[in-house]
Each structure stands twice: as structure tokens, then as C-alpha cells.
Design a protein around this motif. Structure first.
Motif, PDB file in Angstrom:
ATOM      1  N   HIS A   1       0.819  -1.214   0.000  1.00 24.72           N
ATOM      2  CA  HIS A   1       0.000   0.000   0.000  1.00 24.72           C
ATOM      3  C   HIS A   1       0.851   1.262   0.000  1.00 24.72           C
TER       4      HIS A   1
ATOM      5  N   HIS B   1       1.340   5.583  -1.978  1.00 21.77           N
ATOM      6  CA  HIS B   1       0.975   6.676  -2.885  1.00 21.77           C
ATOM      7  C   HIS B   1       2.307   7.271  -3.341  1.00 21.77           C
TER       8      HIS B   1
ATOM      9  N   HIS C   1      -8.797   2.144   1.219  1.00 18.93           N
ATOM     10  CA  HIS C   1      -8.493   2.408   2.628  1.00 18.93           C
ATOM     11  C   HIS C   1      -9.709   1.977   3.443  1.00 18.93           C
TER      12      HIS C   1
ATOM     13  N   HIS D   1      -4.862  -0.724   5.900  1.00 14.69           N
ATOM     14  CA  HIS D   1      -4.897  -0.391   7.325  1.00 14.69           C
ATOM     15  C   HIS D   1      -5.724  -1.397   8.136  1.00 14.69           C
TER      16      HIS D   1
ATOM     17  N   ASP E   1       2.474   2.862   3.215  1.00 14.48           N
ATOM     18  CA  ASP E   1       1.636   4.022   2.952  1.00 14.48           C
ATOM     19  C   ASP E   1       2.503   5.043   2.206  1.00 14.48           C
TER      20      ASP E   1
HETATM   21 ZN   LIG Z   1      -2.945   5.310   1.999  1.00 12.92          ZN
END
Ligand SMILES: [Zn+2]
Length: 481
Positions: free
Chosen positions: A99, A101, A248, A285, A337
Motif C-alpha cells: 500500500h 501513494h 483504505h 490499514h 503508505d
Molecule cells: Zn494510503
């Protein structure tokens, strides 16, 4: 390659790159530069198969984009195969970041030490609305891909805007990436609405269906930003194309109230109601889960991406119930993340945090032993992304995504237990050589595919623009009555 199982396309550049490196690692002057075979020999091979096999002085034979055999220390070596000397190294499956970005590396360190909703609504979303364009995404994703490759990550799952530019960056960097159409319930930098984002999303999924390293997938941001009806449309699109679906889920305590106001259900219950808890769905998460939620996820087959450093940094006062999820048979992988939430993309760092966080919260030093955590970062991540037939271990037939980690330093000597060193002592900076899909993309700590100096220069230029925009926004806010 589709998310269901591997297509068999040979990456044509792989043969060239391996051939080009023969002068550095060949066994003899007569090596054929067109030879697409490579024997990684002399290291400690950490296979990550079901049995937990480790070979001292073993070898991995790569042919084209695949691992074709494993040899223990005593087994005869094939003749005339170019050799990459792995003496003093751990030879491990490439790590899988489930996961992130990536393009947000341009916003790393911009705003820290505040609650999630303040960070998003007052800082990140306004900056993104003004600044995020194809160039921002391309260079931010290149920058993160360099950081990930150099620290041993060979696959990452990503959720961001401008999918074509994300894809181009990952392909140029030579890293395996799971990404594609993304929806969020307000005007995004690339599309004004979820409908607009989904309109030609199927074209992207088809275009990359059989790509050797770009794995198409669909993402919906969350149920706190996006309506359940739109999330259902995105999930259905992913299901129709047999690709991963990322969202998410249950990250923040405030999320449950938003979901229940809008849907009359909890977050996981709402996702179950639209059939989104299937294998290949990545729940990023998954912290606030009830026992019923864990049972729902286990029954549906979805996986969890565990991102403890991002969660800890946001002051989220509980840990995702990883021990319980694993006991229920749920695939659990590790994620960093985004680089603005963590703030690094080093999965060695993250593994160390995973192991220690759960010992701390459970009051139990036997919780999540090192081998379990290393499995989460490799095979577990592959299962979360539904790519376990292709990646996640060094078994014959799988893609050659392989990392060599140099143990010849004080902090990694002596070596009693490979998993202990990998989780508690090693750092991403110990990685020396990385192969993705049979292609050597990092050698002696240097990335070979893209220009790191240029990526950093671009990042500094974007930071100047970010500062200017935020100063203007702050001045406008001050003038507001
Ligand atoms: Zn995220």
C-alpha cells in the motif's frame, strides 16, 4: 500479467540487460551476450516456500524472466551459465509493498505531526488540487521507485492520480507495480468525478493485461471520501476484469461514524454488502475491526495491508489486529503508505516496526516472530495482491524478482538466523543488487534504469512550486473574514 495468474510474456529488455552485465559478472570471456540465463551463486538463499527452506552456499538459476531451478551448495552447477557471485549475501525474494501513494514523495515532510483529517483536508488535498499533474506524478513515482528498488522492494501497490503517468514511471524504473484507475468522491486532479474516472477505466485494464511488470488494478479511496454506490462501481469493474481492488478501510476511529451515517453499516459490513471482500481486494490499514469484521474478511477472502509506521505517526491508538487476522487465515502483507505519511519507503524498517509493535501491544514477545514478519513482506504480500502464483518466493516457475543483501558489515556479523537479521538488523541500504522480472535493475547499490540525479533535481523544482502555492493559500486564508 493479470492479477489472477501470470501471462508468459518474456520481457525482451531483460535478456539484453543480463547480457550487458556479463562483463561484470561473467564466468569467462566467451560468454554469449544474448544469453538470458544467470546463475546467482554462493549466497544464502532464503526461499520462502511453505517449508521455509534456506540453502547455505546455494544458487538460483534464472532464465529470461523466470526462476528455473534452485541448487543447494553441493549440487553440480550448469556449465557455461553467466554467474552473479552472491558470496556474503542473503538472496531473498523481492519485498512487496502492499500500500502506498508513490507520487507523494514530492510532499514528504510538508506537513507532519497532526491528525489524519487535518493533514488531508487542510494540507494534502489543497496542495494536490493545485499541483498534481502528469509531470508531478511521473517524477514523484520515479523518485519513489528508485527509493523502493534500492531498498529491496520489487513490487508495490499504488493508489494515486494520472494512472498512465504512474504506469509509465514504474515501467521506466523497471519495478513491478499494481495500479490503475482510482476514484475519490470529489473533483480529483485527473478526473472531476468518479464517473469520469471510471468511464474509460476498462481501456487501461485491458492495455496492461499481459504486461510483464505493470499489473493493472482498480482503487477507490475510502468510504469516508466516496459514496458506497461509487465504491461498488469500482469494485465491480475490478471483479469484471479479474484484477485487484484497493481501498483504505477502518483506518481512523472517525471513519466508522461516517460510514454508518451514510450506509447504516460499519465499514467492513458495507464492503461485504457490495461483494468487495473477495480475494484480490486489498484493505489498507484495517485497524478498527470487530470480531465479526475479521470473520467477514476471512469468509470473503480479502487481504489486509498493514501499515504500522503510518498508523503510529498519526497517533492511532490501536494496532491493526494482525495476530487475530493471521489466525483467521486472512492474507496479511506490509505496506509503507505514502512517503508523506511514513516518511520512508524502506520495508526493512517497516518489518522491524511490525514485529515490535505487536509484541508491545500484545505484551507478548512471542507474537509475530521474525520469520512470520518476513513472510508477510514477501509471500503474504503476494497473496494479498493475488499474485502468489508469480511472486513472493524463490521457487522454480516464479518471476525472477530477487534481492541480494550484503551481510559483510559489522551490524550483520555474525549471522545465526537469517530471519532475525532480515527483520531486526538489516536496513534497505544493505541491499546491493536487485532483479525484477529477470532484469538487473540495481547493481552495487546503483539504480540502472532511470537517472536518480535528474529525479532529485525535478523533486527540488516541484518543492519550490509546492512552497509558493502553500504560501499563497495561507495568505488567502488570512484575508478571509
Ligand atoms: Zn494510503
Amino acid at each position: 500479467m493479470s492479477a489472477r495468474a501470470g501471462g508468459g510474456t518474456l520481457f525482451p529488455v531483460g535478456a539484453f540487460i543480463v547480457g550487458a552485465l556479463l562483463t561484470a559478472c561473467s564466468t569467462g570471456p566467451d560468454a554469449d551476450p544474448a544469453d538470458d540465463r544467470l546463475l546467482i551463486d554462493g549466497g544464502t538463499v532464503v526461499v520462502m516456500d511453505e517449508a521455509g527452506t534456506v540453502f547455505d552456499g546455494g544458487a538460483v538459476l534464472v532464465e529470461g524472466d523466470r526462476i528455473t531451478s534452485l541448487l543447494d551448495g553441493a549440487a553440480p552447477r550448469p556449465a557455461d551459465v553467466p554467474v552473479l557471485d552472491a558470496t556474503g549475501h542473503l538472496v531473498i525474494p523481492g519485498l512487496i509493498n502492499t500500500h502506498g501513494h508513490a507520487a507523494m514523495s514530492h510532499l514528504r515532510g510538508l506537513a507532519d505531526d497532526m491528525p489524519l483529517m487535518t493533514w488531508l483536508n487542510d494540507h494534502i488535498f489543497p496542495a494536490e488540487a493545485e499541483l498534481v499533474d502528469p509531470d508531478f506524478v511521473y517524477w514523484g513515482t520515479v523518485l519513489s521507485s528508485i527509493e523502493m528498488l534500492k531498498s529491496g522492494t520489487t513490487t508495490f501497490a499504488d493508489m494515486y492520480y494520472f494512472r498512465d503517468d504512474q504506469a509509465r514511471a514504474a515501467i521506466d524504473a523497471g519495478i513491478r507495480a499494481v495500479l490503475g484507475p482510482h476514484i475519490i468522491g470529489f473533483p480529483a486532479p485527473d478526473h472531476p468525478s468518479p464517473e469520469a474516472s471510471l468511464r474509460d477505466a476498462g481501456d487501461f485494464l485491458e492495455r496492461y493485461r499481459d504486461h510483464p511488470t505493470l499489473v493493472p488494478g482498480v482503487a477507490a479511496h475510502s468510504l469516508y471520501t466516496t459514496s458506497l454506490a461509487d465504491v461498488a462501481r469500482a469494485s465491480a469493474l475490478a471483479a469484471d476484469h479479474g484484477v485487484t481492488f484497493q481501498i483504505h478501510a477502518a483506518e481512523d476511529a472517525s471513519e466508522f461514524a461516517i460510514a454508518s451515517d451514510q450506509t447504516g453499516m460499519g465499514v467492513i459490513e458495507a464492503l461485504e454488502s457490495i461483494g468487495a471482500l473477495r480475494p484480490g481486494t486489498v484493505l489498507a490499514h484495517a485497524i478498527y475491526l470487530s470480531e465479526e469484521d475479521i470473520a467477514r474478511i476471512a469468509a470473503g477472502g480479502a487481504g489486509i495491508s498493514h501499515n504500522p509506521e503510518s498508523n503510529l505517526k498519526l497517533g492511532i491508538r490501536r494496532a491493526a489486529p494482525v495476530v487475530e487476522a493471521l489466525a483467521a487465515g486472512i492474507p496479511v502483507g506490509i505496506g509503507t503508505d505514502g512517503p508523506a505519511s511514513n516518511n520512508n519507503l524502506d520495508l526493512f524498517d517497516e518489518m522491524d516496526t511490525v514485529a515490535k509493535l505487536h509484541k508491545f501491544t500484545n505484551g507478548d514477545p512471542t507474537a509475530l516472530p521474525a520469520e512470520t514478519v518476513f513472510r508477510m513482506a514477501t509471500n503474504g504480500g503476494a497473496r494479498v495482491l493475488n499474485l502468489h502464483d508469480d511472486i513472493g518466493s524463490l521457487e522454480a516457475g516464479k518471476r525472477a524478482d530477487i534481492v541480494l543483501l550484503d551481510t559483510r558489515r559489522a551490524g550483520l556479523t555474525p549471522l545465526y538466523d537469517v530471519y532475525s537479521h532480515l527483520v531486526y538488523a538489516a536496513r534497505g541500504s544493505d541491499v546491493s543488487t536487485v532483479l525484477v522480472n529477470g532484469r538487473i535493475v540495481v547493481r552495487d547499490g546503483q539504480v540502472l534504469t532511470v537517472d536518480e540525479t535528474e529525479a532529485m533535481a525535478r523533486a527540488r523544482a516541484f518543492a519550490d512550486r509546492v512552497r509558493a502555492v502553500l504560501e499563497r493559500i495561507a495568505a488567502e486564508r488570512e484575508r478571509e473574514p
